[in-house]
Design a protein around this motif. Structure first.
Motif: not given
Length: 109
Positions: A23-28, A52-67, A71-76
């Motif tokens: 709920p408080s994660s950067g990717v969310t 949009w996220i890739a352009k605006t927040y390139p450091e926010q990637t699914p892999k950073r969160y273990g995904c 699709h995996h981020v949304i599911h998890e």
């Protein structure tokens, strides 16, 4: 306080043991911000949000969160609903998402 682990925990919701507080994660937060900017009739095209996220927040990637994928981020995260829609003209499937309603304090009691 100047370590990567501290920054990940405080700013991105990723704890040292790689448990994500979704709920408080950067990717969310990024998905919600993209939703606020790109939603169409209450739903957001996931592919547009990813770009949009890739352009605006390139450091926010699914892999950073273990995904493995967005699709995996949304599911998890369990913070969003998904809708898939087939395009009649080319048969491609478009994935849409929207935030789940947040629980009220009364529901949490």
């Amino acid at each position: 306080m100047q370590t990567k682990e501290y920054e990940d925990a405080v700013f991105y919701g990723i704890w040292v043991d790689v448990i994500v507080h979704w709920p408080s994660s950067g990717v969310t937060a990024c998905l919600r911000e993209a939703e606020a900017k790109l939603a169409q009739a209450g739903w957001t095209p996931l592919l547009e949000a990813i770009h949009w996220i890739a352009k605006t927040y390139p450091e926010q990637t699914p892999k950073r969160y273990g995904c493995e994928s967005w699709h995996h981020v949304i599911h998890e995260s369990q913070q969003f609903e998904i809708r898939k829609q087939s395009q009649a003209e080319n048969g491609a499937t478009v994935v849409w998402y929207r935030s789940r309603p947040r629980e009220t304090s009364r529901e949490q009691e």
